[in-house]
Scaffold this active site. Structure first.
Site, short mmCIF file in Angstrom:
data_model
loop_
_atom_site.label_atom_id
_atom_site.label_comp_id
_atom_site.label_asym_id
_atom_site.label_seq_id
_atom_site.Cartn_x
_atom_site.Cartn_y
_atom_site.Cartn_z
N HIS A 47 0.59 -1.29 0.01
CA HIS A 47 -0.12 0.04 -0.06
C HIS A 47 1.01 1.16 -0.03
CE1 HIS A 47 -3.63 1.99 0.85
NE2 HIS A 47 -3.02 2.88 1.80
N HIS A 97 -10.87 2.11 -1.35
CA HIS A 97 -10.99 1.73 0.24
C HIS A 97 -11.73 0.39 0.25
CE1 HIS A 97 -10.59 3.80 4.40
NE2 HIS A 97 -9.34 3.76 3.61
#
Lengths: 769, 272
Positions: A47, A97
């Site tokens: 990430h 998300h």
């Protein structure tokens, strides 16, 4: 370098894979302590470090004459317009998300918006819009109840958070497919505006060599929420264990924080003070302060004891790395810091808005490129700052996967009313009004076309300026199941076509690449193909006012590990958002405007139905060959539509996508809310050498436009100029009826528009309240 | 001299900028009055607008906390002197919670803005609707320039906008015209009691309501979002939509007045 003087009793070796632990030991010249290992486990996560994707992303075209700021900071920027002597740019960020939304849909979707608007605010921009490209599981399939729970929760999270922060939501997209049953995709895009020379960078300004600079943490008091969220986003979901990694949002605090931040910005600009600003997301304080320092070529010393926490006895690594929402970090001259504190703490009384919220100095900039974290008890981290921010990189294996797609056995020569109704009610085609009407798309008073009213949302964000911005997204799950290259290229095409359909010139795109586990060679191959497809299409579409320049990618995000514990990756889901600019007075919508005008299809038809809605409906298959984008003149199509719109030749326009030209023309008749009162008479053009199904249900690139008869010859010249095909497919009639004539001498198929609208409006029935 | 209006910013307001823009275009001077300023400074303003948003996070109930702040005491004092007060959306919720509207007894909360009732639909609702002026011209600060029966297209954006009351006096005061109002209607002006044309199930299809003097008005729809023709949706059915479609390509016509502006001009007119 100092080692931790405090023995935490925790083993740093458990935090990193063996090879990464060894690499870190080499980098430091000693073994990392527990705090350091925690920091690296987060900063070296997929990430944060893009360790699998970084090399591949270099394939994307990021440079063009209109780019103000390419990828690399929290958001990218592209030229918008000149207004009152100032150059303005559009600032855009795009993220996912996904995992948090699967676990806690409301909170996940809300914090998605929260994070993305912070990315744009922290560039010094005013956020004018958000969009949510959404992909959910099948609400009528095996996991129907869970899918519906997630859809409802995500939509609630979007309005519950987005509306209070006062940012209009321009829609985005919403697809439902069983491939997302175990792993929904919640992408979010934020758009802002800013004078180009007032962009704030996420770095310590060079003047910090002469004047002392300090870090000011503002916002919510730090807690343990979202600790490890970045690593969480980089793992395959195991729902039971992950609740704690989802952050908690507070849109109300965010709103006050934003208004206060505008005040700080205003004052810094007025006084000519150079500042750096960054939002706190993945990796929390450490990520924000190390990146601010490293990007400016500086080091940083953070005193953890100064951080205001809302929980007692938090371990150092949690304070340093938690992802508590609604926080930013400023880096300002030491003598300006008291004023910054005064604005947040006194003028806006953050502490009374939210207990413990406020602004506090947490550390200082140092000229030595070392990142230090100290506490009362000593130094708990001391590492070369670039080691944190430069991350690591892996070369992953690729393995191609050849799909077999036989031609289904359906009747290509006829089209029935039932088929048309089924296409209109298909979840990929039907009205999204029910979703979009939960979003406030007119707050700020700048909206020209809100969510769902047209192919793109359009706003006039600068009062007094004639220039508008259009925004839309693209990406189709069915192509992702067949061919990742096509999915990537299509996403660019569709986003740009949506923007062109309202009459705007595509100016830049962002991409969010949602894939499975990159350690799987087939998934990684699919990822690389998707990026190649995006890059190809960006070059094909290009920029209207800069010949030869690509449509630039100015921001983006990679989201891996989107798969269930069962190991099934989600369909390859490259999702693209496009920004365009136009004269506000020329805005077009799809809805038909006057009877007697003609419907023209622009774009070549090869009749390739692979991956189409009609194949899925009639044969439950992806079918044979999907559209071959390389045979279509994508740049010409966009150029022709935009040029015709700019000259006022078009009454309405709609891009052809799911459901083909037939659904496209019907959507134009029904209008965005199903209340359209003009009918259409369609006819299979005699010169067309395709079966009726192939012609009307092909989802190949193109547009249907409504044109007055007197403008037909001008439009035809445009088509020649841009080297695209055009053919008349019907006319607009005053009676709200649809008719379709396939052959001369055969009586046409006829049905009331209201009956079709009923099917179209019912597609999400029972899916969302 | 132009009248001076304060657009009051509570923590959580989010429509203050466009509301101020509309007020200025409607003929006023004004500024955003931040919650941390001393409330007594409000006395220097000629009128007050409470904008939309989520003041104090809508804790307890929408508008409930804001209604009890010192700043609202100053607004109430101004209203008693006849100063105009317009509450839009969340601002309307604050006015209802403060008792200023309907204001039949001083300081008494006689109504509530409850959760929308929308058939099988839940949550926030954003849509363009039509409201009709169902009181005589000049009966409140928002209708001095428009005749009874005028219909305006306007967006709503709320989850809690349903006027309700258990107080019979409120009902009779509305029926008798003592309290003037805006009501949800179809675009021809026919009142609509039922969802979806009455988009939130509001009692008596109320979209906006005044106090007896007419100087305080609470309205759920957002006039500040349709003050210019370009803000009217291109495909809106009816007269305003027709005007909008005709203006396509004509920048000047698009910059002409939209349906919501007359509310702000009326407010200005009241102060003349």
């Amino acid at each position: 370098m100092a080692e931790s003087e405090k023995d935490t009793g925790k083993d740093p070796r458990t935090l990193l894979p063996k090879n990464e632990f060894e690499r870190l030991t080499d980098l430091l010249g000693r073994e990392p302590n527990y705090v350091e290992a925690t920091i690296f486990s987060i900063m070296w996560s997929e990430h944060c470090s893009y360790k699998s994707s970084r090399e591949v992303l270099k394939l994307l075209p990021t440079e063009a004459p209109n780019v103000v700021l390419g990828p690399g900071e929290d958001a990218g920027a592209v030229h918008f317009t000149t207004h009152e002597g100032k150059e303005w740019c559009l600032v855009v960020a795009h993220e996912s998300h996904n995992h948090p939304s699967q676990i806690l849909p409301v909170e996940g979707a809300a914090t998605g918006i929260g994070g993305i608007v912070r990315d744009v605010y922290c560039m010094g921009a005013r956020v004018i819009a958000v969009m949510d490209p959404l992909r959910f599981g099948d609400p009528r399939g095996e996991y129907a109840e869970r899918s519906k729970f997630i859809i409802g929760g995500v939509v609630d999270g979007i309005w519950g958070y987005g509306n209070p922060i006062g940012v209009p939501n321009m829609g985005g997209s919403c697809y439902l497919h069983k491939g997302y049953d175990d792993n929904c995709l919640v992408n979010v895009v934020a758009v802002g505006i800013c004078p180009s020379d007032e962009l704030i960078h996420s770095r310590v300004p060079a003047v910090a060599y002469q004047v002392p600079y300090v870090f000011v943490l503002v916002g919510k008091a730090t807690d343990d929420t979202g600790f490890g969220g970045a690593s969480f986003a980089s793992e395959i979901l195991d729902e039971e264990e992950e609740f704690g990694a989802v952050q908690l949002h507070d849109p109300f605090l965010k709103r006050v924080l934003t208004v206060a931040t505008y005040e700080v910005l205003k004052e810094a600009r007025q006084r000519g003070i150079e500042v750096g600003f960054k939002d706190l997301g993945a990796g929390g304080i450490v990520c924000a302060t190390s990146e601010l320092g490293a990007k400016g070529g500086f080091g940083a010393t953070i005193e953890l004891d100064r951080v205001v926490c809302s929980m007692s006895d938090l371990p150092e690594e949690v304070i340093a790395c938690s992802e508590t929402q609604e926080r930013y970090c400023w880096v300002v001259p030491q003598d300006f810091a008291p004023r910054v504190l005064e604005i947040y703490n006194e003028e806006f009384q953050l502490d009374s808005v939210y207990p413990g919220a406020g602004a506090v100095v947490i550390g200082r900039v140092s000229s030595e490129p070392v990142y230090e974290v100290t506490t009362r008890e000593g130094t708990v981290c001391s590492v070369p700052i670039k080691a944190i921010t430069e991350g690591i990189s892996y070369t992953r294996e690729r393995k191609g996967r050849a799909g077999q797609y036989p031609r289904p056995d359906i009747n290509f020569n006829r089209i029935t009313i039932e088929e048309i109704k089924a296409v209109l009610a298909h979840p990929d085609v039907c009205s999204r009004h029910k979703v979009f009407s939960h979003y406030d798309s007119t707050v700020q008073g700048c909206t020209i076309l809100g969510a769902g009213q047209a192919d793109a949302g359009v706003m006039a964000p600068l009062p007094g300026s004639p220039t508008a911005v259009a925004m839309a997204s693209g990406g189709i799950p069915r192509y992702g199941l067949m061919d990742s290259w096509l999915a990537g290229a299509w996403a660019v095409w569709e986003a740009a076509a949506n923007v062109a359909a309202v009459g705007a010139r595509p100016q830049a795109v962002t991409d969010c690449l949602n894939y499975g586990n990159p350690e799987d060679a087939e998934v990684f191959d699919s990822f690389v193909s998707g990026v190649e497809g995006i890059a190809w299409a960006c070059r094909e579409v290009g920029l209207i006012e800069h010949e030869g320049a690509p449509l630039p990618i100015i921001s983006g995000n990679v989201s891996f590990y989107n798969e269930s514990a069962g190991g099934e990756a989600v369909p390859a889901s490259p999702i693209v958002a496009c920004l365009g600019t136009m004269e506000a007075r020329r805005v077009l919508t799809p809805q038909l405007k006057q009877s007697g005008s003609r419907l023209i299809l622009i774009g070549a038809r090869e009749g390739k139905l692979g991956g189409s809605v009609i194949y899925q409906l009639l044969a439950d298959t992806l079918g044979d060959a999907p559209p071959d984008l390389k045979k279509h003149n994508l740049g010409g199509l966009i150029g022709a539509i935009v040029s015709a719109a700019e000259e006022g030749l078009l009454l309405s326009a709609h891009d052809i996508s799911e459901g083909g030209a037939l659904a496209c023309a019907l959507e134009m008749a029904m209008g965005y809310d199903g209340s359209g009162r003009l009918g259409v008479k369609l006819k299979l053009p005699s010169q067309v050498d395709l079966t009726p199904k192939a012609f009307f249900f092909s989802e190949e690139p193109g547009f249907v436009v409504e044109v007055e008869e007197r403008n037909l010859s001008k439009l035809s010249k445009k088509a020649q100029e841009f080297q695209v095909e055009m053919v008349e497919i019907g006319e607009v009639v005053s009676k709200p009826q649809f008719s379709l004539s396939l052959r001369d001498g055969e009586s046409p198929l006829t049905i009331e528009l209201d009956e079709l609208a009923e099917s179209w409006l019912s597609g999400l029935e029972g899916v969302l309240l | 001299m132009k009248p001076k209006v304060a657009v009051i910013q509570f923590p959580g307001s989010n429509c203050e900028e466009e509301t101020l823009r509309a007020a200025i275009a409607g003929g006023m001077e004004g500024e955003i009055f931040r919650f941390s300023r001393p409330a007594e400074e409000l006395a220097t303003f000629d009128g007050y607008i409470l904008p939309g948003g989520f003041a104090h996070q809508d804790r307890v109930r929408a508008g409930a906390v804001a209604a009890k702040e010192p700043i609202m005491d100053a607004v109430v004092a101004g209203a008693e002197k006849g100063k105009p007060v317009l509450g839009i959306c969340n601002g309307a919720q604050v006015l209802i919670e403060s008792g200023l509207v309907p204001g039949l007894e001083e300081g008494d909360v006689q109504m509530s803005l409850a959760t929308n009732l929308m058939g099988d639909r839940l949550g926030f609702y954003h849509i363009f609707v039509h409201i009709a002026q169902s009181s005589s011209q000049g009966s409140n600060i928002t209708n001095r320039l428009t005749p009874e029966g005028v219909v305006l297209p306007i967006p709503i954006a709320h989850a809690e906008g349903r006027f309700v009351t258990a107080n019979q006096k409120v009902t009779t005061s509305i029926e008798s015209g003592k309290l003037s109002c805006w009501r949800y209607a179809d675009r021809g002006g026919t009142l609509e009691e039922e969802y979806p044309r009455n988009p939130n199930g509001s009692f008596m299809a109320l979209a906006g309501l005044s106090n007896p003097k007419g100087n305080v008005v609470a309205m759920m729809p957002h006039p500040e979002r349709v003050c210019w023709l370009w803000q009217v949706p291109l495909d809106l059915p009816g007269e305003w939509g027709e005007r909008r479609r005709k203006a396509t390509g004509d920048a000047e016509a698009l910059d002409s007045e939209g349906p919501g502006m007359v509310i702000f001009r009326s407010f200005t007119e009241y102060l003349k």
